[in-house]
Design a protein around this motif. Structure first.
Motif, PDB file in Angstrom:
ATOM      1  N   UNK A   1       0.831  -1.200   0.000  1.00  0.00           N
ATOM      2  CA  UNK A   1       0.000   0.000   0.000  1.00  0.00           C
ATOM      3  C   UNK A   1       0.865   1.250   0.000  1.00  0.00           C
TER       4      UNK A   1
ATOM      5  N   UNK B   1       2.616   1.333  -3.628  1.00  0.00           N
ATOM      6  CA  UNK B   1       1.826   1.508  -4.843  1.00  0.00           C
ATOM      7  C   UNK B   1       0.700   2.509  -4.679  1.00  0.00           C
ATOM      8  N   UNK B   2       0.124   2.567  -3.469  1.00  0.00           N
ATOM      9  CA  UNK B   2      -1.083   3.348  -3.316  1.00  0.00           C
ATOM     10  C   UNK B   2      -0.780   4.819  -3.096  1.00  0.00           C
TER      11      UNK B   2
ATOM     12  N   UNK C   1      -0.241   6.983  -6.214  1.00  0.00           N
ATOM     13  CA  UNK C   1      -1.424   7.220  -7.033  1.00  0.00           C
ATOM     14  C   UNK C   1      -2.449   8.072  -6.315  1.00  0.00           C
ATOM     15  N   UNK C   2      -2.224   8.363  -5.018  1.00  0.00           N
ATOM     16  CA  UNK C   2      -3.194   9.188  -4.308  1.00  0.00           C
ATOM     17  C   UNK C   2      -2.830  10.662  -4.341  1.00  0.00           C
TER      18      UNK C   2
ATOM     19  N   UNK D   1      -8.648  14.162  -4.621  1.00  0.00           N
ATOM     20  CA  UNK D   1      -7.751  13.297  -3.868  1.00  0.00           C
ATOM     21  C   UNK D   1      -7.232  12.163  -4.744  1.00  0.00           C
ATOM     22  N   UNK D   2      -8.083  11.670  -5.662  1.00  0.00           N
ATOM     23  CA  UNK D   2      -7.697  10.577  -6.543  1.00  0.00           C
ATOM     24  C   UNK D   2      -7.375  11.122  -7.920  1.00  0.00           C
TER      25      UNK D   2
ATOM     26  N   UNK E   1      -5.336   0.979  -8.784  1.00  0.00           N
ATOM     27  CA  UNK E   1      -4.662   0.699  -7.528  1.00  0.00           C
ATOM     28  C   UNK E   1      -5.563   0.938  -6.336  1.00  0.00           C
ATOM     29  N   UNK E   2      -6.284   2.081  -6.334  1.00  0.00           N
ATOM     30  CA  UNK E   2      -7.068   2.452  -5.170  1.00  0.00           C
ATOM     31  C   UNK E   2      -8.137   1.422  -4.877  1.00  0.00           C
TER      32      UNK E   2
ATOM     33  N   UNK F   1      -6.578  -2.023  -3.646  1.00  0.00           N
ATOM     34  CA  UNK F   1      -6.116  -2.092  -2.265  1.00  0.00           C
ATOM     35  C   UNK F   1      -7.236  -1.864  -1.273  1.00  0.00           C
TER      36      UNK F   1
END
Lengths: 82, 227
Positions: A73, A76-77, A80-81, B4-5, B191-192, B195
């Protein structure tokens, strides 16, 4: 059974680079986790229910996820956030 | 929300991939179930041997416990999957999955049950002997019921850790939940959502087991420990 030629350089690399990196990561994590633990643990004693709920949520989430999932997380996460 | 995304949240992701993710959950639970059952048996037998100081078995069990508890489980997984073939034993990914977590869980469980059995007050066991029970009968009728209940909370924590450790089977490509989710992530690049589904999956499993431990504790607690 003869020891193959590649064992020497590989073992030297493992100890010179791998062990040092392990100790670096572990040291930073140890210090950081102690600080987080002391700070959040102290905040948990304040009798303010929303704050206790928030800290409890943090604790239960990161204790419930496998650490590999946490690692992925963060790797990778998070990019992208932002 | 899109501030945010980078890309808008896609609810369709979950309906498209629910089958694969549930298959991953199923395989996680399969490997975990066998690992938990094996760890329970290993913990009971070796814990009893250690607590009663059985001559040869307790020393060998001590070596086993120290070796497994002091090495990373990832190293143990690699040894089982990549090092054993060097001596001729080839195991498939599913076998390594449940075997690795069983060996790991058994070592921790041995210490749990050893502490539980040693915490049974000596006077109860002496009462068993006074009633004419032999050593084995005393263990089965006195030490095991009481010591097992004392060891129950830490034992179930070990089982929860066994479930979480099955996620490490990603490195041997056993298609459990983490592997499946990361493969979906590689294919769809969402990805979001991936996960989020992965986190929810593990938290549901782990929180259910934690609620089970609280229920069992309240039901099975010894009278003097009841809260």
């Amino acid at each position: 059974m003869n020891i193959p030629d590649w064992v020497g350089p590989v073992a030297e690399y493992v100890f010179r680079v791998g062990l040092v990196n392990t100790l670096k990561i572990a040291g930073m994590a140890l210090v950081g986790s102690t600080v987080i633990g002391i700070v959040l643990g102290t905040l948990l004693t304040i009798r303010f229910l929303p704050l206790q709920g928030l800290i409890r949520f943090y604790i239960e989430v990161w204790r419930g996820l496998p650490i590999l999932v946490t690692i992925f997380m963060i790797f990778f996460l998070l990019p992208s956030l932002s | 929300m899109t501030g945010f995304l980078a890309v808008a949240w896609d609810w369709g992701f979950f309906t498209e991939n629910v089958d694969e993710l549930l298959a991953g959950v199923r395989r996680t639970l399969q490997a975990s179930a066998i690992g938990i059952a094996g760890a329970l048996v290993i913990g009971l037998v070796l814990g009893a041997a250690r607590a009663h100081r059985v001559p040869v078995v307790s020393q060998l069990a001590g070596i086993y416990v120290e070796a497994i508890r002091n090495t990373p489980i990832l190293v143990q997984i690699f040894m089982l999957y990549f090092a054993l073939p060097q001596v001729g034993i080839r195991l498939d990914a599913f076998t390594v999955a449940w075997l690795a977590v069983m060996i790991w869980g058994g070592a921790f469980n041995t210490e749990n049950f050893r502490a539980g059995f040693e915490a049974v007050p000596q006077r109860y066991r002496e009462a068993g002997f006074a009633l004419g029970f032999g050593p084995l009968a005393t263990f089965l009728n006195v030490t095991l019921p009481i010591g097992g209940r004392i060891a129950l909370p830490s034992s179930i924590n070990t089982y929860i850790s066994v479930v979480k450790n099955t996620s490490l089977m990603y490195v041997i490509a056993y298609p459990e939940l983490t592997t499946t989710a990361l493969q979906i992530n590689a294919l769809t690049l969402q990805t979001t959502e991936t996960f989020a589904a992965l986190a929810v999956g593990y938290l549901v499993i782990v929180w259910t087991m934690s609620s089970l431990i609280r229920l069992l504790e309240s039901r099975l607690a010894l009278p003097e420990d009841a809260r």
